[in-house]
Design an enzyme around this catalytic site. Sequence first.
Site, mmCIF file in Angstrom:
data_model
loop_
_atom_site.group_PDB
_atom_site.id
_atom_site.type_symbol
_atom_site.label_atom_id
_atom_site.label_comp_id
_atom_site.label_asym_id
_atom_site.label_seq_id
_atom_site.Cartn_x
_atom_site.Cartn_y
_atom_site.Cartn_z
ATOM 1 N N ASP A 67 0.864 -1.174 0.000
ATOM 2 C CA ASP A 67 0.000 0.000 0.000
ATOM 3 C C ASP A 67 0.907 1.232 0.000
ATOM 4 O OD1 ASP A 67 0.975 0.378 2.520
ATOM 5 O OD2 ASP A 67 -0.914 0.108 3.557
ATOM 6 N N GLY A 85 1.056 3.657 2.211
ATOM 7 C CA GLY A 85 1.340 4.261 3.512
ATOM 8 C C GLY A 85 0.294 5.285 3.904
ATOM 9 N N ASP A 138 -7.974 -7.387 0.176
ATOM 10 C CA ASP A 138 -7.069 -7.620 1.307
ATOM 11 C C ASP A 138 -7.807 -7.207 2.566
ATOM 12 O OD1 ASP A 138 -6.626 -4.578 0.913
ATOM 13 O OD2 ASP A 138 -5.647 -5.030 2.817
#
Lengths: 376, 376
Positions: A92, A94, A271
């Site tokens: 990802d 962040g 996810d």
Amino acid sequence: MKFQLSATDSQSKARAGVLHTGHGEIHTPIFMPVGTAGSVKAVHQRELEQDINAEIILGNTYHLYLRPGIELLEKAGGLHHFNGWKRPILTDSGGYQVYSLGANRKITEEGVIFKSHIDGSKHTFTPENVMDIQRTIGADIIMAFDECTPYPCEYKYAKDSMKMTHRWLERCVKRVNETEPKYGYEQALFPIVQGSVYKDLREQSAEFIASQQQWGNAIGGLSVGEPHEDMYAMTSLVCGILPADKPRYLMGVGTPENILECIALGIDMFDCVMPTRNARNGMLFTSQGIINIRNEKWKDDLTPIDTAVGGYASTFYSKAYLRHLVINKEILGAQIASIHNLTFYLWLVREARKQIMEGTFAEWKNKMVKTVSQRL
Amino acid sequence: MKFQLSATDSQSKARAGVLHTGHGEIHTPIFMPVGTAGSVKAVHQRELEQDINAEIILGNTYHLYLRPGIELLEKAGGLHHFNGWKRPILTDSGGYQVYSLGANRKITEEGVIFKSHIDGSKHTFTPENVMDIQRTIGADIIMAFDECTPYPCEYKYAKDSMKMTHRWLERCVKRVNETEPKYGYEQALFPIVQGSVYKDLREQSAEFIASQQQWGNAIGGLSVGEPHEDMYAMTSLVCGILPADKPRYLMGVGTPENILECIALGIDMFDCVMPTRNARNGMLFTSQGIINIRNEKWKDDLTPIDTAVGGYASTFYSKAYLRHLVINKEILGAQIASIHNLTFYLWLVREARKQIMEGTFAEWKNKMVKTVSQRL
């Protein structure tokens, strides 16, 4: 990176595909276990590969940047070499973690200034350096730097934030185009649709994101507390705009039920920390429904956890033994429950794929949603 | 149960043997990982068998009696069926744990009344019911109920306690002789030598224990805080009295150095929580010496943990990755370190056995003691 559609469902928007990466194929729809700091909690890499059959895992840029730090990751030759996971990795941007820091971060047009949750040290993430950091981590799929709006979110804030996310995206694309992968394999950028729960904003954002013509596209800012109907409505709307020939990733979703419903809306990738986090609290997702293993009713149940999903943890250990471990706070309890829940999630998306390929998805999904969401 | 001596060292008292049990062979000298509540902490049963090559594990009667309780263990068909470990199991008598309860237990000639550390409920252990409980747990080797004296311990207390332990042993032997194994395989009783650090008491106790002519014999009450020289002196003395044709088990020992020294004195079996407990604190025992993985010096060390001992955890993961996990309190850190330390302990006793068989033990031991006890 190449995405091939293998089948589309005639009674829903569900699709089955194959995503080809420098670290192997990903069969979609797929669920990606979350390995926050380079480890899927309580699970060995060998178990991810051989027992769970994970095809891709996720790493969090914020955590990896702070620890072990990009210097060591670069020295190791990237995260794959550091943790020994040989299949694809997605990182990802962040952004999500940084926004969770609340008072400890400040958002400007340039980027985000934040304080580390570990030692309070000050750092800056910008669209440019987040691309560089993900280059160094070496993920196969890297995410654009965005602002993930909270829920609820005022219309004006959501609109301004979305526009900044779009401007940031242009900077991300530019940076990625100007730089090269560090370890010899391709790194595909996925931009992220924002716009909170506002239809017009989601439409605008999806159109803008689609216009960037990247390798795949993601939907962010959902599963942050909004009603499920809103999540489904936004997902459906956005899937109708994002190109059909590219993978669609719904970030941070969700329960088995959410996943099945969103597959039906055209999502290819998911996810969520739920299977591992809930495992550590004794909640098991099974092919028959949801189990709270701490419950007295499982005390004497010497049958395997879930034979339908197969795999070591789910078939070798009994519910009574797992309950005993969880009640006694034995680490092995968290290990078994984590492996089981992930094995189940991967089984679920594999089953969904099979049903899509066979043209029986819609009916199967309607039945399965009820089964997997019932409390046992 | 049968014990065959395969070789004895000419320059020390070290022996190599094979212990035949209803659940397979144990090659001595052997180290037994401790699975307190039916789980070797942070380690899967499959890993114990395939990676660590454990040949026997230990369970604690006190813990298993309280949880999951003997009723459930009996319903499961014994601990082997409950936790899925198919190789031999040894259970202690619960004595050691009960004495650790301090103010929450009362010792009488009849037995020990104690309060559960879990819920404060009151229980009684007697020589007779502890034999019955171990019958129900279904261990291949069951331990006599003894009093483990603390260190330091006054001579009079040590003497009186030893005599009571001997009287209790006669009751244990009687009970075992009057009862049958519950699951169709043999359960061998090991009596325990006590006597604190007093030579005359240890001699008396060893002679009494030997006179009982059980399947094997154990030395208790050591590794409780006394100087290593005392532990070695008592072990040497007792080994000289216990019969050579039966296995000798030194309870709760110890460091790799302790184990090597006590093999040289004629000990065949060991158990200790050290490899797993210290693993969870980041201390690694390796073929090159002792590592505190939290130390800054391992930060960038991308080499495997210990290639000499082999196995998954020790060769797949790097020191830098393990350090990262331990510093971040990732459960996987405890898992890797635990597997590694146990793999090392089992490697060490297997190497010792090889050296005994080849007649090179004494020289190898003197070198190895220095290597394994140095801090890296």
